[in-house]
Design a protein around this motif. Sequence first.
Motif, PDB file in Angstrom:
ATOM      1  N   VAL A 155      53.950  48.861  43.694  1.00  0.00           N
ATOM      2  CA  VAL A 155      52.908  48.507  44.665  1.00  0.00           C
ATOM      3  C   VAL A 155      51.535  48.918  44.135  1.00  0.00           C
ATOM      4  O   VAL A 155      50.576  48.140  44.182  1.00  0.00           O
ATOM      5  CB  VAL A 155      53.190  49.178  46.024  1.00  0.00           C
ATOM      6  CG1 VAL A 155      52.003  49.005  46.964  1.00  0.00           C
ATOM      7  CG2 VAL A 155      54.445  48.591  46.659  1.00  0.00           C
ATOM      8  N   LEU A 156      51.428  50.131  43.613  1.00  0.00           N
ATOM      9  CA  LEU A 156      50.151  50.586  43.059  1.00  0.00           C
ATOM     10  C   LEU A 156      49.726  49.719  41.879  1.00  0.00           C
ATOM     11  O   LEU A 156      48.536  49.405  41.718  1.00  0.00           O
ATOM     12  CB  LEU A 156      50.263  52.048  42.623  1.00  0.00           C
ATOM     13  CG  LEU A 156      50.533  53.084  43.723  1.00  0.00           C
ATOM     14  CD1 LEU A 156      50.572  54.490  43.126  1.00  0.00           C
ATOM     15  CD2 LEU A 156      49.485  53.013  44.826  1.00  0.00           C
ATOM     16  N   GLN A 157      50.682  49.330  41.055  1.00  0.00           N
ATOM     17  CA  GLN A 157      50.364  48.476  39.908  1.00  0.00           C
ATOM     18  C   GLN A 157      49.815  47.129  40.364  1.00  0.00           C
ATOM     19  O   GLN A 157      48.828  46.615  39.810  1.00  0.00           O
ATOM     20  CB  GLN A 157      51.621  48.279  39.062  1.00  0.00           C
ATOM     21  CG  GLN A 157      51.371  47.584  37.732  1.00  0.00           C
ATOM     22  CD  GLN A 157      52.661  47.420  36.945  1.00  0.00           C
ATOM     23  OE1 GLN A 157      53.599  46.752  37.397  1.00  0.00           O
ATOM     24  NE2 GLN A 157      52.720  48.039  35.767  1.00  0.00           N
ATOM     25  N   GLN A 162      44.981  43.655  41.433  1.00  0.00           N
ATOM     26  CA  GLN A 162      44.219  42.828  42.363  1.00  0.00           C
ATOM     27  C   GLN A 162      42.841  43.404  42.667  1.00  0.00           C
ATOM     28  O   GLN A 162      42.025  42.746  43.306  1.00  0.00           O
ATOM     29  CB  GLN A 162      45.009  42.674  43.671  1.00  0.00           C
ATOM     30  CG  GLN A 162      46.327  41.930  43.493  1.00  0.00           C
ATOM     31  CD  GLN A 162      47.217  42.044  44.709  1.00  0.00           C
ATOM     32  OE1 GLN A 162      46.907  42.783  45.648  1.00  0.00           O
ATOM     33  NE2 GLN A 162      48.322  41.320  44.706  1.00  0.00           N
ATOM     34  N   GLY A 163      42.572  44.622  42.230  1.00  0.00           N
ATOM     35  CA  GLY A 163      41.280  45.242  42.476  1.00  0.00           C
ATOM     36  C   GLY A 163      41.163  45.929  43.818  1.00  0.00           C
ATOM     37  O   GLY A 163      40.072  46.383  44.188  1.00  0.00           O
ATOM     38  N   ALA A 164      42.272  46.023  44.556  1.00  0.00           N
ATOM     39  CA  ALA A 164      42.223  46.693  45.858  1.00  0.00           C
ATOM     40  C   ALA A 164      42.092  48.204  45.696  1.00  0.00           C
ATOM     41  O   ALA A 164      41.503  48.876  46.548  1.00  0.00           O
ATOM     42  CB  ALA A 164      43.471  46.359  46.670  1.00  0.00           C
ATOM     43  N   ILE A 165      42.650  48.744  44.613  1.00  0.00           N
ATOM     44  CA  ILE A 165      42.510  50.158  44.283  1.00  0.00           C
ATOM     45  C   ILE A 165      42.197  50.269  42.801  1.00  0.00           C
ATOM     46  O   ILE A 165      42.311  49.284  42.054  1.00  0.00           O
ATOM     47  CB  ILE A 165      43.790  50.969  44.603  1.00  0.00           C
ATOM     48  CG1 ILE A 165      44.943  50.491  43.707  1.00  0.00           C
ATOM     49  CG2 ILE A 165      44.150  50.874  46.074  1.00  0.00           C
ATOM     50  CD1 ILE A 165      46.174  51.378  43.766  1.00  0.00           C
ATOM     51  N   ARG A 166      41.822  51.459  42.388  1.00  0.00           N
ATOM     52  CA  ARG A 166      41.633  51.735  40.968  1.00  0.00           C
ATOM     53  C   ARG A 166      42.575  52.866  40.587  1.00  0.00           C
ATOM     54  O   ARG A 166      42.457  53.988  41.087  1.00  0.00           O
ATOM     55  CB  ARG A 166      40.183  52.114  40.669  1.00  0.00           C
ATOM     56  CG  ARG A 166      39.190  50.993  40.945  1.00  0.00           C
ATOM     57  CD  ARG A 166      37.827  51.313  40.380  1.00  0.00           C
ATOM     58  NE  ARG A 166      37.871  51.441  38.924  1.00  0.00           N
ATOM     59  CZ  ARG A 166      36.809  51.736  38.166  1.00  0.00           C
ATOM     60  NH1 ARG A 166      35.639  51.946  38.746  1.00  0.00           N
ATOM     61  NH2 ARG A 166      36.925  51.835  36.860  1.00  0.00           N
ATOM     62  N   TRP A 167      43.525  52.549  39.717  1.00  0.00           N
ATOM     63  CA  TRP A 167      44.542  53.525  39.338  1.00  0.00           C
ATOM     64  C   TRP A 167      43.939  54.683  38.548  1.00  0.00           C
ATOM     65  O   TRP A 167      43.072  54.506  37.692  1.00  0.00           O
ATOM     66  CB  TRP A 167      45.627  52.851  38.496  1.00  0.00           C
ATOM     67  CG  TRP A 167      46.444  53.834  37.701  1.00  0.00           C
ATOM     68  CD1 TRP A 167      46.285  54.181  36.394  1.00  0.00           C
ATOM     69  CD2 TRP A 167      47.527  54.619  38.191  1.00  0.00           C
ATOM     70  NE1 TRP A 167      47.199  55.127  36.033  1.00  0.00           N
ATOM     71  CE2 TRP A 167      47.984  55.423  37.114  1.00  0.00           C
ATOM     72  CE3 TRP A 167      48.161  54.733  39.426  1.00  0.00           C
ATOM     73  CZ2 TRP A 167      49.045  56.315  37.242  1.00  0.00           C
ATOM     74  CZ3 TRP A 167      49.217  55.616  39.550  1.00  0.00           C
ATOM     75  CH2 TRP A 167      49.647  56.396  38.471  1.00  0.00           C
TER      76      TRP A 167
END
Length: 234
Positions: A155-157, A162-167
């Motif tokens: 999910v994080l990947q 998608q740019g929703a979060i930054r890992w």
Amino acid sequence: MDSVVPLADGADEWSDVPLAADSLAPRAIPDAVLSRYRRDPAFQYDNPRAERPSVWDRFLEWVFQNTLAPIGESLGPGGMRVLLIGLAALLLGWALTWMLRIGGGSPFAKRDVAKPAHPLLDVEEIADVDLRAHHREALARGDFREAVRYRYLLVLQTLDAQGAIRWSRHKTNREYVREMRSATSREQAEAFHEATRVFDWVWYGRRPVDRDRYDRLAPLFTALDRQRQPAATA
């Protein structure tokens, strides 16, 4: 003979009871009785007795009389003040040193108590990891708790792509939840928050996971993994 106080007409049924005219006059208290009460400590309200010092107070008094007082007499007022300031500085230095040893850093630094001791995935770029292969291997060997971990990482990947979060391997899951709330719809952010809550409960709570429990939890992650987030608007 005592005189009787006349009562007004129309009084109650006790109006015919004779009352002495001097029945309400104050009575004099003998001096012997007053002296006895004055000598009783229980009635000496204007002269309360001082409470006895506690054991701690007596100890501090002993320390002062046997250590600080002799030093103060030899040093004088100015020297005593310098000595007290020096002792306070030594005590403060000891306290700071102890805090640094215990905390491993500045005692005034802001800490994120939710940050795990070890990163969930110790890589700089989550996109470079074949998480689906790791997930299949965990399922094949029956390690369903590890499989839940890889489902959450998938999910994080996806969200990172998608740019929703930054890992970042240094971030906490709580930080990802905050990023989702600012970058996606409320429905998507709440779905991710629920998946994160379930993952934390399983992984950091060290909950056992069998095949049945995994099958009930997997849809939470699958729905997020397959979502396509719209581009963020300014």
